[in-house]
Design an enzyme around this catalytic site. Sequence first.
Site, mmCIF file in Angstrom:
data_model
loop_
_atom_site.group_PDB
_atom_site.id
_atom_site.type_symbol
_atom_site.label_atom_id
_atom_site.label_comp_id
_atom_site.label_asym_id
_atom_site.label_seq_id
_atom_site.Cartn_x
_atom_site.Cartn_y
_atom_site.Cartn_z
ATOM 1 N N LYS A 132 0.857 -1.228 -0.011
ATOM 2 C CA LYS A 132 0.149 -0.098 -0.141
ATOM 3 C C LYS A 132 1.055 1.333 0.039
ATOM 4 C CE LYS A 132 -3.632 -2.051 2.579
ATOM 5 N NZ LYS A 132 -4.161 -2.399 3.893
ATOM 6 N N HIS A 135 0.022 7.001 2.820
ATOM 7 C CA HIS A 135 -0.749 8.083 2.736
ATOM 8 C C HIS A 135 -0.263 9.038 3.708
ATOM 9 C CE1 HIS A 135 -2.649 6.737 6.384
ATOM 10 N NE2 HIS A 135 -2.512 5.417 6.174
ATOM 11 N N HIS A 138 1.066 8.482 7.307
ATOM 12 C CA HIS A 138 2.324 8.064 7.372
ATOM 13 C C HIS A 138 3.265 9.193 7.708
ATOM 14 C CE1 HIS A 138 0.690 4.147 5.754
ATOM 15 N NE2 HIS A 138 1.439 3.646 6.688
HETATM 16 N N1 ARG Z 1 2.243 -1.540 10.419
HETATM 17 C C1 ARG Z 1 1.580 -0.648 11.478
HETATM 18 C C2 ARG Z 1 0.478 0.262 10.597
HETATM 19 O O1 ARG Z 1 0.692 0.704 9.376
HETATM 20 C C3 ARG Z 1 2.579 0.196 12.436
HETATM 21 C C4 ARG Z 1 3.284 -0.658 13.075
HETATM 22 C C5 ARG Z 1 3.708 0.259 14.275
HETATM 23 N N2 ARG Z 1 4.925 -0.450 15.101
HETATM 24 C C6 ARG Z 1 4.510 -1.600 15.882
HETATM 25 N N3 ARG Z 1 5.737 -2.205 16.638
HETATM 26 N N4 ARG Z 1 3.404 -2.116 16.172
HETATM 27 O O2 ARG Z 1 -0.636 0.663 11.288
#
Ligand code: ARG
Length: 569
Positions: A132, A135, A138
């Site tokens: 993806k 957006h 981020h």
């Molecule tokens: N991949 C997740 C998202 O896009 C964020 C990850 C954040 N880090 C973690 N260790 N949970 O929502």
Amino acid sequence: MLKLKQRIAETLAETLASMTPEPVPAADELATLLEYPPNSNMGDLSLPCFRFAKVMRKAPKMIAEQIAATFTCQGVASVSAINGYLNFKIDPAYYATSVLPEILEKGADYGKLNIGEGKTVVLDYSSPNICKPFHIGHLGTTVIGHSIRLTHEFMGYNCIGINYLGDWGTQFGKLITAYRKWGSKEEVEKGGIDYLVDIYVRFHAEAENDPTLNDLARYEFHKMEEGDEENIALWNWFKEISLEEYEKTYRQLGITFDSYLGESFYTDKMPAQVQKLREMNLLKIDDGASIVDLEAYKLPPCLILKRDGSTLYPTRDIAAAVYRKETYDFDKCIYVTANQQSLHFAQWFKVVELMGYDWHDQLVHVPYGTISVEGVKLSTRHGNMLLLRDVFAAAIDKVSEIMATKSPDLPDRDKVAEEVGVGAVIFYYLLGGIGKDSSFVMSDALSFEGNTGPYAQYTYARTCSILDRAGEIGEGEIKLTAPEECELLKTLSRFSECVLRAMKEYEPSNITRYILDVAAAFNRFYHECPILSAESEEVKNTRLLLTKATNTVLGNALPLICLKTPRKI
Ligand code: ARG
């Protein structure tokens, strides 16, 4: 200013101790109580005396007056007591002999401290879910995370930046199914991440009418979990395509990571933690799922295993934290995410504590609010989402337009337009506190005159151009002759404290606002004090050195909030 504050605080501690037999605050604490008054007519530093009243059994006004009567300290020109405040006026000689030489001598190291020496900080940020595109949301995790990393590094910590890619889960089964049904190698190569999104969206649309597609997807993911070579190869390929896309954004922001170990890496590391939870009797079966009950802590239960035994987001985070502790022996592990995930972090942090890991209090979650930007078109292809690359592209276009009339002869105009356009978005975003929801209009962020990134970068470029025109700066005594010069040096001397505060509070806006203070102080100085046509050689040299010092501080500060420093705009 930290050093002078410390010196004043030491003298104050002695004076206070001589006034009462009761215990009084130590110098270190007093140093933190010294404030910058809003208006420098009131002094350059001030100390409210209200909190000493109780211990000393005296009115704050009297305490202040009594201290002022005898106080002397090198670097302080005068002290006055007004309504319970002690106001210190700093000796201009302090700026000339201490502040300015220190900035010039330390250069790129000016402002750095070594309080983090020997300590390691792990930072988990950006961490997109692959396949993806980025957006606008981020932007937060990426630039806040990187800025927090850089401020820690600036303070001497050893930092490990981790991009914890969301690279595991049934969505990859869906993508593989969609690719096999409708995709082709050529189209993926041509269309990149956008094409992957297209077939993923199509999968969802078609699965509405044909639920067997979902079974197929589950089956493909299951095969991935079993290590099926073909599926793993496809998944790796999709991952590479995603990373290529992300790298474009990271390049624009000047960001690199030390590790890209994503969720998939922890597949074989979860069973040991699940086992430990089970042995510690922390797991409860609830409707077939395994959970940790957190009711005693006023939190909803933390889900560890689904009914079918598959793992979940918290399970992976727990395994990843244990792995990171073992690998890096961190003193702090910081996670930067949108505040929608605050509950998730509170839950699994608690589980880590219940598991008896004594480092549970070294885990830090830094949440940020939602971001919205007006004045950029939404991407219909991505479900009306605002893509970061579209936001950056719109900013760069607008800056290019402005620069085409403002500086038509600039070499590298495209590169500079990119640095200023991208910088404008980041700067405006990092100006407000990160906890609040932020919303801004693109044209405001791009203004060259307001409190913006372009204005800050432009001020830096102005210092470069003055220094280039001046050539070699002559030797000679430093001679401060105008109040704007002292004000500028006072602002420059606050740099280290601002970075320290940004680091401790996980709040980059401390630096953004500071940069605006420096730009304002420099521009006031620039308008009031002729530099190259100053009245004497000494004054001219001093002003050039002040320009150089400003150049140094802005040059050190801007990158801490992910802004580039073009020398010409
Ligand atoms: N991949 C997740 C998202 O896009 C964020 C990850 C954040 N880090 C973690 N260790 N949970 O929502």
